[in-house]
Write an enzyme that holds these catalytic residues in place. Structure first.
Site, PDB file in Angstrom:
ATOM      1  CG  ASN A 106      -1.931  -1.258   1.218  1.00  0.00           C
ATOM      2  OD1 ASN A 106      -1.908  -1.891  -0.016  1.00  0.00           O
ATOM      3  ND2 ASN A 106      -2.468  -1.441   2.143  1.00  0.00           N
ATOM      4  CG  ASP A 108      -2.813   3.274   2.843  1.00  0.00           C
ATOM      5  OD1 ASP A 108      -1.962   2.966   3.773  1.00  0.00           O
ATOM      6  OD2 ASP A 108      -3.530   2.651   2.472  1.00  0.00           O
ATOM      7  CG  HIS A 123       4.000  -1.668  -5.021  1.00  0.00           C
ATOM      8  ND1 HIS A 123       2.563  -2.639  -5.122  1.00  0.00           N
ATOM      9  CD2 HIS A 123       5.070  -2.563  -5.351  1.00  0.00           C
ATOM     10  CE1 HIS A 123       3.083  -3.664  -5.710  1.00  0.00           C
ATOM     11  NE2 HIS A 123       4.365  -3.682  -5.734  1.00  0.00           N
ATOM     12  CB  CYS A 158      12.678  19.640  -9.175  1.00  0.00           C
ATOM     13  SG  CYS A 158      14.364  19.061  -8.392  1.00  0.00           S
ATOM     14  CG  ASN A 224      -8.733 -11.920  -0.244  1.00  0.00           C
ATOM     15  OD1 ASN A 224      -9.648 -11.497  -0.532  1.00  0.00           O
ATOM     16  ND2 ASN A 224      -7.680 -11.579  -0.910  1.00  0.00           N
TER      17      ASN A 224
HETATM   18  P1  OAD Z   1      -6.079  -5.826  -5.078  1.00  0.00           P
HETATM   19  O1  OAD Z   1      -7.193  -4.751  -5.293  1.00  0.00           O
HETATM   20  O2  OAD Z   1      -5.393  -6.374  -6.390  1.00  0.00           O
HETATM   21  O3  OAD Z   1      -6.509  -6.885  -4.292  1.00  0.00           O
HETATM   22  C1  OAD Z   1      -7.263  -6.284  -2.961  1.00  0.00           C
HETATM   23  C2  OAD Z   1      -7.532  -7.738  -2.330  1.00  0.00           C
HETATM   24  O4  OAD Z   1      -8.152  -7.408  -1.023  1.00  0.00           O
HETATM   25  C3  OAD Z   1      -8.551  -8.485  -3.057  1.00  0.00           C
HETATM   26  O5  OAD Z   1      -8.156  -9.749  -3.316  1.00  0.00           O
HETATM   27  C4  OAD Z   1      -9.888  -8.537  -2.247  1.00  0.00           C
HETATM   28  O6  OAD Z   1     -10.644  -9.758  -2.176  1.00  0.00           O
HETATM   29  C5  OAD Z   1      -9.312  -8.273  -0.917  1.00  0.00           C
HETATM   30  N1  OAD Z   1     -10.200  -7.582   0.014  1.00  0.00           N
HETATM   31  C6  OAD Z   1     -11.044  -6.591  -0.276  1.00  0.00           C
HETATM   32  N2  OAD Z   1     -11.522  -6.010   1.002  1.00  0.00           N
HETATM   33  C7  OAD Z   1     -11.181  -6.753   2.055  1.00  0.00           C
HETATM   34  C8  OAD Z   1     -11.417  -6.701   3.535  1.00  0.00           C
HETATM   35  N3  OAD Z   1     -12.051  -6.090   3.880  1.00  0.00           N
HETATM   36  N4  OAD Z   1     -10.527  -7.681   4.133  1.00  0.00           N
HETATM   37  C9  OAD Z   1      -9.698  -8.823   3.468  1.00  0.00           C
HETATM   38  N5  OAD Z   1      -9.704  -8.613   2.298  1.00  0.00           N
HETATM   39  C10 OAD Z   1     -10.257  -7.920   1.560  1.00  0.00           C
HETATM   40  O7  OAD Z   1      -5.148  -4.882  -4.336  1.00  0.00           O
HETATM   41  P2  OAD Z   1      -3.572  -5.439  -4.070  1.00  0.00           P
HETATM   42  O8  OAD Z   1      -3.168  -6.825  -4.062  1.00  0.00           O
HETATM   43  O9  OAD Z   1      -3.090  -4.671  -2.889  1.00  0.00           O
HETATM   44  O10 OAD Z   1       0.314  -1.505  -7.586  1.00  0.00           O
HETATM   45  O11 OAD Z   1      -2.694  -4.909  -5.453  1.00  0.00           O
HETATM   46  C11 OAD Z   1      -1.332  -5.193  -5.813  1.00  0.00           C
HETATM   47  C12 OAD Z   1      -1.038  -3.909  -6.440  1.00  0.00           C
HETATM   48  O12 OAD Z   1      -1.632  -3.819  -7.557  1.00  0.00           O
HETATM   49  C13 OAD Z   1      -0.982  -2.814  -5.856  1.00  0.00           C
HETATM   50  O13 OAD Z   1      -0.041  -2.370  -4.923  1.00  0.00           O
HETATM   51  C14 OAD Z   1      -0.878  -1.607  -6.961  1.00  0.00           C
HETATM   52  C15 OAD Z   1      -1.866  -2.317  -7.766  1.00  0.00           C
HETATM   53  O14 OAD Z   1      -1.599  -2.022  -9.328  1.00  0.00           O
HETATM   54  C16 OAD Z   1       1.028  -0.256  -7.396  1.00  0.00           C
HETATM   55  O15 OAD Z   1       0.692   0.583  -7.045  1.00  0.00           O
HETATM   56  C17 OAD Z   1       2.537  -0.592  -8.044  1.00  0.00           C
END
Ligand code: OAD
Length: 258
Positions: A106, A108, A123, A158, A224
């Site tokens: 994340n 944030d 990231h 910059c 998840n």
């Molecule tokens: P995703 O949006 O791909 O996946 C989020 C996951 O969280 C999904 O599998 C949902 O099912 C799950 N989810 C949603 N709400 C939830 C909750 N309350 N409790 C538990 N699970 C929950 O996000 P990331 O896996 O973080 O890259 O994505 C990876 C990367 O893809 C990010 O860091 C970003 C993006 O492109 C960059 O910015 C480089």
């Protein structure tokens, strides 16, 4: 296949006995704070926006105002929200486990605001803007948003080379920060338990962390809301905040309000 309750009982034992824990988080952890994930079908950012137009270096070259405006909108969303139970439970786990290393995808700062220390950001971070030309860091103030926030917004310049300032996040096609990547994979290798929370596990190399830990002997637990495919370990299916509080309470008798 284990039931959720069987999986929970096993998770409690593994957590109680863990001496080197890695927690690996994704956008699902911040979802309960109202920050959209990327791949949820209706609400995910990539369901509404085209990553090729917003999250690549060539998009920034082509339309810097659009890209900067979009990241400023995301930075404002984060500034206007608060850490949730999942962030706070993860911070509380630091007080119970002998060694905990937190690795997040994340961008944030909600883990830090919940009290976690030394967060490894694979990231990058919305706060860590830098010059697109010379990489000099550019300090962003936390309350300097125009009101209303326009869709497009000129990136600042910059102070050293007058280049455009870019968001401090890793874009598609870019390498992950070397030191963070090394620390994260070393921690996974040394861990006895890796807890992967709220990630779809599809963006590499970060997504390889749980499998890498497993190949080096760690147990792996995923939390998840969806039954995502997991090559290593098992899933607790449901919301991150709920499972983490249950785990903290059952494994360590943690009773203070989260
Ligand atoms: P995703 O949006 O791909 O996946 C989020 C996951 O969280 C999904 O599998 C949902 O099912 C799950 N989810 C949603 N709400 C939830 C909750 N309350 N409790 C538990 N699970 C929950 O996000 P990331 O896996 O973080 O890259 O994505 C990876 C990367 O893809 C990010 O860091 C970003 C993006 O492109 C960059 O910015 C480089």
């Amino acid at each position: 296949m284990k039931t959720n309750e069987e999986a929970f009982a096993e998770a409690v034992e593994l957590l109680r006995n863990a001496s080197r824990l890695v927690i690996f988080t994704g956008a699902g952890v911040s979802a309960e704070s109202g920050i959209p994930t990327f791949r949820d079908k209706q609400t995910g950012l990539w369901a509404k926006f085209d990553p090729a137009e917003l999250a690549t270096a060539s998009a920034f070259r082509k339309d810097p105002d659009l890209v900067w405006g979009w990241y400023e909108w995301r930075r404002l969303l984060v500034a206007q929200t608060k850490p949730n139970t999942a962030h706070r439970a993860i911070a509380a786990l630091e007080r119970h486990v002998p060694e905990l290393i937190l690795v997040t995808q994340n961008v944030d700062d909600l883990h830090e605001r919940a009290g976690s220390s030394d967060v490894i950001h694979l990231h990058g971070s919305l706060q860590a803007a830098r010059c697109f030309a010379c990489s000099r860091p550019y300090p962003l103030r936390s309350n300097d948003y125009p009101d209303p926030l326009p869709l497009r917004s000129q990136p600042p310049r910059c102070a050293r080379c007058n280049g455009r300032v870019r968001p401090g996040v890793v874009w598609f096609g870019e390498a992950l920060p070397e030191q963070e990547l090394r620390k994260a994979f070393q921690a996974a290798k040394d861990s006895d338990l890796l807890l992967s929370v709220g990630t779809s596990g599809v963006v590499y190399p970060a997504a390889d962390l749980p499998n890498f830990a497993s190949r080096h002997g760690a147990n792996v637990i995923h939390i998840n809301t969806e039954p995502v495919d997991v090559p290593a370990g098992f899933i607790l299916q449901g919301r991150a905040g709920e499972w983490l509080v249950r785990l903290l309470t059952a494994a360590f008798g943690h009773t203070s309000q989260l």
